[in-house]
Design a protein around this motif. Structure first.
Motif, PDB file in Angstrom:
ATOM      1  N   PRO A  22      49.106   1.328   0.936  1.00 24.02           N
ATOM      2  CA  PRO A  22      50.226   1.818   1.565  1.00 24.02           C
ATOM      3  C   PRO A  22      51.367   3.361   1.160  1.00 24.02           C
ATOM      4  O   PRO A  22      51.736   3.963   1.422  1.00 24.02           O
ATOM      5  CB  PRO A  22      52.235   1.058   1.050  1.00 24.02           C
ATOM      6  CG  PRO A  22      51.472   0.091   0.260  1.00 24.02           C
ATOM      7  CD  PRO A  22      49.699   0.105  -0.132  1.00 24.02           C
ATOM      8  N   ALA A  23      51.148   3.583  -0.024  1.00 26.10           N
ATOM      9  CA  ALA A  23      51.149   5.268  -1.114  1.00 26.10           C
ATOM     10  C   ALA A  23      49.901   5.682  -1.316  1.00 26.10           C
ATOM     11  O   ALA A  23      49.644   5.250  -2.161  1.00 26.10           O
ATOM     12  CB  ALA A  23      52.422   4.400  -1.514  1.00 26.10           C
ATOM     13  N   ALA A  24      50.244   6.727  -1.344  1.00 17.40           N
ATOM     14  CA  ALA A  24      49.826   8.762  -1.898  1.00 17.40           C
ATOM     15  C   ALA A  24      49.435   8.053  -3.270  1.00 17.40           C
ATOM     16  O   ALA A  24      50.516   7.239  -4.266  1.00 17.40           O
ATOM     17  CB  ALA A  24      49.773   9.593  -1.718  1.00 17.40           C
ATOM     18  N   PRO A  25      48.686   7.618  -4.139  1.00 19.39           N
ATOM     19  CA  PRO A  25      48.308   7.674  -5.606  1.00 19.39           C
ATOM     20  C   PRO A  25      48.723   8.557  -6.115  1.00 19.39           C
ATOM     21  O   PRO A  25      48.814  10.052  -6.097  1.00 19.39           O
ATOM     22  CB  PRO A  25      46.321   8.206  -5.245  1.00 19.39           C
ATOM     23  CG  PRO A  25      46.113   9.055  -4.960  1.00 19.39           C
ATOM     24  CD  PRO A  25      47.322   9.038  -3.366  1.00 19.39           C
ATOM     25  N   GLU A  26      49.228   8.163  -7.436  1.00 20.99           N
ATOM     26  CA  GLU A  26      50.143   9.359  -8.455  1.00 20.99           C
ATOM     27  C   GLU A  26      49.559  10.339  -9.327  1.00 20.99           C
ATOM     28  O   GLU A  26      49.498  11.168  -9.692  1.00 20.99           O
ATOM     29  CB  GLU A  26      50.842   8.477  -9.399  1.00 20.99           C
ATOM     30  CG  GLU A  26      51.071   8.837 -10.232  1.00 20.99           C
ATOM     31  CD  GLU A  26      52.530  10.432  -9.650  1.00 20.99           C
ATOM     32  OE1 GLU A  26      52.950   9.400  -8.648  1.00 20.99           O
ATOM     33  OE2 GLU A  26      52.989  11.191 -10.235  1.00 20.99           O
ATOM     34  N   ARG A  27      48.289   9.575  -9.759  1.00 15.17           N
ATOM     35  CA  ARG A  27      47.062  10.290 -10.492  1.00 15.17           C
ATOM     36  C   ARG A  27      45.558  10.244  -9.265  1.00 15.17           C
ATOM     37  O   ARG A  27      45.482   9.762  -8.216  1.00 15.17           O
ATOM     38  CB  ARG A  27      46.905   9.091 -11.384  1.00 15.17           C
ATOM     39  CG  ARG A  27      47.798   9.030 -12.468  1.00 15.17           C
ATOM     40  CD  ARG A  27      47.464   8.400 -13.181  1.00 15.17           C
ATOM     41  NE  ARG A  27      46.260   9.557 -14.768  1.00 15.17           N
ATOM     42  CZ  ARG A  27      46.307  10.088 -15.597  1.00 15.17           C
ATOM     43  NH1 ARG A  27      46.346   8.121 -16.484  1.00 15.17           N
ATOM     44  NH2 ARG A  27      45.471  10.579 -16.620  1.00 15.17           N
ATOM     45  N   GLY A  28      45.169  12.176  -9.523  1.00 14.90           N
ATOM     46  CA  GLY A  28      43.917  12.270  -8.422  1.00 14.90           C
ATOM     47  C   GLY A  28      42.821  11.171  -9.004  1.00 14.90           C
ATOM     48  O   GLY A  28      42.155  10.228 -10.053  1.00 14.90           O
ATOM     49  N   GLU A  29      41.386  10.755  -7.985  1.00 12.14           N
ATOM     50  CA  GLU A  29      40.814  10.108  -8.305  1.00 12.14           C
ATOM     51  C   GLU A  29      39.410  10.667  -7.702  1.00 12.14           C
ATOM     52  O   GLU A  29      39.586  11.857  -7.237  1.00 12.14           O
ATOM     53  CB  GLU A  29      41.120   9.445  -7.127  1.00 12.14           C
ATOM     54  CG  GLU A  29      42.604   8.404  -6.573  1.00 12.14           C
ATOM     55  CD  GLU A  29      41.923   7.551  -5.952  1.00 12.14           C
ATOM     56  OE1 GLU A  29      41.475   6.868  -5.728  1.00 12.14           O
ATOM     57  OE2 GLU A  29      43.102   7.901  -4.862  1.00 12.14           O
ATOM     58  N   PRO A  30      38.355  10.275  -8.265  1.00 13.27           N
ATOM     59  CA  PRO A  30      37.274  10.899  -8.692  1.00 13.27           C
ATOM     60  C   PRO A  30      36.999  11.359  -7.137  1.00 13.27           C
ATOM     61  O   PRO A  30      36.729   9.818  -5.791  1.00 13.27           O
ATOM     62  CB  PRO A  30      36.009  10.081  -8.989  1.00 13.27           C
ATOM     63  CG  PRO A  30      36.511   8.691  -9.044  1.00 13.27           C
ATOM     64  CD  PRO A  30      38.424   9.334  -9.399  1.00 13.27           C
ATOM     65  N   PHE A  31      36.128  11.769  -6.545  1.00 13.40           N
ATOM     66  CA  PHE A  31      35.794  12.130  -4.815  1.00 13.40           C
ATOM     67  C   PHE A  31      34.509  11.376  -4.653  1.00 13.40           C
ATOM     68  O   PHE A  31      34.919  10.649  -3.335  1.00 13.40           O
ATOM     69  CB  PHE A  31      35.066  13.004  -4.654  1.00 13.40           C
ATOM     70  CG  PHE A  31      34.677  13.531  -3.277  1.00 13.40           C
ATOM     71  CD1 PHE A  31      36.260  14.462  -2.268  1.00 13.40           C
ATOM     72  CD2 PHE A  31      34.342  13.903  -2.437  1.00 13.40           C
ATOM     73  CE1 PHE A  31      35.393  14.944  -1.438  1.00 13.40           C
ATOM     74  CE2 PHE A  31      33.622  13.242  -0.819  1.00 13.40           C
ATOM     75  CZ  PHE A  31      35.268  14.869  -0.668  1.00 13.40           C
ATOM     76  N   GLN A  53      34.620  -2.091  16.578  1.00 13.60           N
ATOM     77  CA  GLN A  53      35.014  -3.541  17.006  1.00 13.60           C
ATOM     78  C   GLN A  53      36.098  -3.919  16.003  1.00 13.60           C
ATOM     79  O   GLN A  53      36.626  -5.108  16.644  1.00 13.60           O
ATOM     80  CB  GLN A  53      34.126  -4.294  16.447  1.00 13.60           C
ATOM     81  CG  GLN A  53      32.139  -4.027  16.645  1.00 13.60           C
ATOM     82  CD  GLN A  53      32.438  -4.589  18.685  1.00 13.60           C
ATOM     83  OE1 GLN A  53      32.627  -5.697  19.108  1.00 13.60           O
ATOM     84  NE2 GLN A  53      31.788  -3.405  19.132  1.00 13.60           N
ATOM     85  N   VAL A  54      36.893  -2.873  16.006  1.00 19.93           N
ATOM     86  CA  VAL A  54      37.552  -3.310  14.262  1.00 19.93           C
ATOM     87  C   VAL A  54      39.064  -3.346  15.681  1.00 19.93           C
ATOM     88  O   VAL A  54      39.275  -2.927  16.937  1.00 19.93           O
ATOM     89  CB  VAL A  54      38.620  -2.425  14.105  1.00 19.93           C
ATOM     90  CG1 VAL A  54      37.463  -2.329  12.547  1.00 19.93           C
ATOM     91  CG2 VAL A  54      38.847  -1.144  13.979  1.00 19.93           C
ATOM     92  N   LYS A  55      40.166  -4.689  14.983  1.00 20.83           N
ATOM     93  CA  LYS A  55      41.494  -4.521  15.602  1.00 20.83           C
ATOM     94  C   LYS A  55      42.722  -3.962  16.145  1.00 20.83           C
ATOM     95  O   LYS A  55      42.587  -3.408  14.440  1.00 20.83           O
ATOM     96  CB  LYS A  55      41.703  -6.141  15.491  1.00 20.83           C
ATOM     97  CG  LYS A  55      41.011  -7.194  15.851  1.00 20.83           C
ATOM     98  CD  LYS A  55      41.307  -7.602  17.609  1.00 20.83           C
ATOM     99  CE  LYS A  55      40.205  -8.800  17.588  1.00 20.83           C
ATOM    100  NZ  LYS A  55      38.493  -8.222  17.563  1.00 20.83           N
ATOM    101  N   PRO A  56      43.048  -3.871  16.457  1.00 24.37           N
ATOM    102  CA  PRO A  56      44.567  -2.647  15.548  1.00 24.37           C
ATOM    103  C   PRO A  56      45.149  -2.965  14.317  1.00 24.37           C
ATOM    104  O   PRO A  56      45.736  -4.573  13.982  1.00 24.37           O
ATOM    105  CB  PRO A  56      45.717  -2.534  16.897  1.00 24.37           C
ATOM    106  CG  PRO A  56      44.629  -3.264  18.028  1.00 24.37           C
ATOM    107  CD  PRO A  56      43.698  -4.113  17.865  1.00 24.37           C
ATOM    108  N   GLY A  57      44.910  -1.692  13.722  1.00 30.16           N
ATOM    109  CA  GLY A  57      45.943  -2.077  12.263  1.00 30.16           C
ATOM    110  C   GLY A  57      44.772  -2.534  11.462  1.00 30.16           C
ATOM    111  O   GLY A  57      45.000  -2.476  10.105  1.00 30.16           O
ATOM    112  N   ASP A  58      43.777  -3.539  11.420  1.00 23.94           N
ATOM    113  CA  ASP A  58      42.494  -2.985  10.181  1.00 23.94           C
ATOM    114  C   ASP A  58      42.596  -2.609   9.481  1.00 23.94           C
ATOM    115  O   ASP A  58      42.794  -2.600   8.319  1.00 23.94           O
ATOM    116  CB  ASP A  58      41.206  -3.735  11.005  1.00 23.94           C
ATOM    117  CG  ASP A  58      41.272  -4.641  12.029  1.00 23.94           C
ATOM    118  OD1 ASP A  58      42.544  -5.764  11.957  1.00 23.94           O
ATOM    119  OD2 ASP A  58      40.440  -5.607  12.365  1.00 23.94           O
ATOM    120  N   ILE A  59      42.349  -1.060  10.271  1.00 20.68           N
ATOM    121  CA  ILE A  59      42.020  -0.045   9.053  1.00 20.68           C
ATOM    122  C   ILE A  59      43.492   0.286   8.514  1.00 20.68           C
ATOM    123  O   ILE A  59      43.013   0.457   7.252  1.00 20.68           O
ATOM    124  CB  ILE A  59      41.608   1.120   9.844  1.00 20.68           C
ATOM    125  CG1 ILE A  59      40.512   1.197  10.391  1.00 20.68           C
ATOM    126  CG2 ILE A  59      41.182   2.706   8.678  1.00 20.68           C
ATOM    127  CD1 ILE A  59      39.307   0.309   9.805  1.00 20.68           C
TER     128      ILE A  59
END
Ligand code: PLP
Length: 483
Positions: free
Chosen positions: A44-53, A32-38
């Motif tokens: 907006p940018a990739a993480p610099e440091r790894g994150e937990p799964f 039911q989302v609208k375009p752009g919601d997700i």
């Protein structure tokens, strides 16, 4: 991620999927989302440091799940089914785990040889001709999609029609291909990709009642084009069209192809797998006698996760001649012997995933009887739905409907055709907004109809009954608001 971390997170992922499938009915079928919601909810940018799964899994549930349309929901009746099943999901996981790339036999012999065995098994299960087997002149190969299968078939057809010259000289003559108005749009795209362009696509009339290709009109077009100097390269007959599951007359079309040496491709993307049931083997009529190539999608109705289309050829030589190019870096002793299959020559990309694993897992888990039971359940539910629709004066059902798709037209007394079509589209919007079903529409002649495609793994009789009750209820409620 080391193997121990993988074990821990892998278990979390399998639990996540099992919980998702067990609770799938709690989600609205159509997102039911609208375009752009997700997109807006994601950084907006990739993480610099790894994150937990765990952070990935948490965002999957929190951000992505609302933007998922649940194709495995039992109320999913849109397009055609796109079955996912436990053994196929696990087969895909194993494929990812092995991480092999099976472009050549030598790059992973089991990847190639399992594929050869499994596509031969499937040909046997579907009652396809012996000459499609790899130990004969033909052979089968797994492609990502039916669109790729059509493209590859056209490349082989053009190679044969040009006497092999097209590979060197390009398209120097006016080659034509023949489809009907009901043929899947991937054929026109194949014509564009191969440089034939839309002008190379000739559209054959269909019988206005059955929507099957008219062989008389095909003959007339072929006569005219040949007189005009064109070279007819391929005819595509469809067994189970996308719109209504119409079946083109393969024997009559094939006879014309044989008389004139034209390649016949049979696109049975949705319907072909139904031939696993002996009572539906009529779907294969004319294939053994006339088809140069034939494709069907286990990833639609045969319990195998996308992507898995199988393409078979009666003679593999034109395809291999069309696509084989041997750069130095791929040379190896096994290929040089000429005794191994290198599937890179049977497809457009060089690299290939180990897709045979999931199909193998599916066939072994369900067995032929389990596969038949799945198809029979879909067909029986569709026939039952069609009987309810025909018995209701508020609806018309499109005939014939021999498989899992029912096309129905709501009747809107007093409304002209245009207004009635708008009312049907409004009805569809209301149904899909409810969250409990997802259906799509098509046009038959000049009228809009609803398509109800049954065949999901989780779809039971009660879901079809509920969907029908809901269609009737919304139709009555909407009718009451109309002038
Ligand atoms: N051919 C037919 C008859 C289809 O119904 C479809 C899809 O529904 C296709 C081709 C394209 O399938 P794919 O998504 O595998 O390219």
């Amino acid at each position: 991620m080391n193997p121990e971390e993988f074990r821990r997170h892998g278990r979390q992922v399998v639990d996540w999927i099992a919980d998702y499938l067990a609770g799938i009915e709690s989600h609205p079928v159509m997102s039911q989302v609208k375009p752009g919601d997700i997109r807006r909810a994601l950084p907006p940018a990739a993480p610099e440091r790894g994150e937990p799964f765990e952070a990935v899994l948490s965002d999957l549930g929190r951000i992505l799940l609302p933007g998922i349309t649940h194709w495995q929901h039992p109320g999913f009746f849109a397009y055609f089914p796109s079955n996912a099943s436990g053994p196929a999901i696990l087969g895909d996981l194993l494929s990812g785990g092995l991480g092999v790339q099976g472009m050549l036999w030598v790059t992973s012999p089991a990847c190639t040889e399992l594929e050869t065995v499994v596509v031969d098994w499937l040909a046997g299960l579907l009652g396809l001709p012996e000459h499609f087997r790899t130990d004969r002149a033909g052979g089968g190969v797994i492609q990502d999609s039916a669109s790729s299968a059509c493209l590859v078939a056209l490349l082989a057809a053009l190679h044969r029609a040009s006497g092999g010259r097209i590979a060197a000289d390009g398209v120097t003559r006016r080659y034509t291909i023949y489809v009907s108005s009901q043929t899947h749009s991937s054929l026109e795209r194949s014509a564009r990709i191969t440089g034939l362009g839309a002008a190379g696509v000739r559209v054959v009339d269909v019988d206005p009642r059955t929507l099957a290709m008219d062989p008389g009109h095909l003959r007339a077009l072929l006569d005219r084009d040949e007189t005009d100097g064109a070279v007819p390269a391929m005819v595509c007959a469809t067994v189970g069209t996308t719109s209504t599951t119409a079946v083109d007359p393969v024997p009559a079309v094939g006879e014309l192809c044989r008389e004139r040496g034209i390649w016949l491709h049979v696109d049975a993307a949705y319907a072909g797998v139904a031939a696993v049931c002996p009572e539906l083997r009529w779907l294969n009529e004319g294939v053994a006698e006339y088809a140069d190539s034939y494709s069907t999608n286990p990833h639609k109705w045969l319990l195998t996760n996308f992507d898995c289309t199988v393409l078979w050829m009666a003679d593999r030589a034109p395809l291999l001649d069309a696509l084989s190019v041997m750069p130095e870096f791929l040379r190896n002793p096994a290929t040089a012997t000429g005794s191994v299959v290198d599937y890179r020559d049977w497809q457009v990309p060089l690299g290939r995933r180990f897709r045979a694993l999931k199909l193998w897992a599916v066939i072994r888990w369900y067995g032929a009887e389990g596969l038949r039971a799945h198809i029979r359940k879909g067909v029986a539910l569709a026939q039952e739905l069609a009987s309810w629709v025909s018995a209701d004066p508020g609806f018309e059902v499109h005939e014939p409907h021999p498989l899992g798709l029912v096309c129905l037209r709501p009747v809107w007394p007093g409304l002209a055709a245009d207004a009635a079509d708008r009312a049907t589209m409004r009805l569809l919007e209301l149904l899909n907004a409810s969250g409990s079903v997802y259906m799509t529409h098509t046009r038959i002649g000049d009228r809009v109809v609803l398509r109800v495609a049954i065949g999901g793994v989780a779809t039971e009789r009660r879901h079809v009954e509920q969907a029908w009750e809901q269609i009737r209820w919304e139709h009555a409620a909407l009718s009451a608001t109309l002038p």
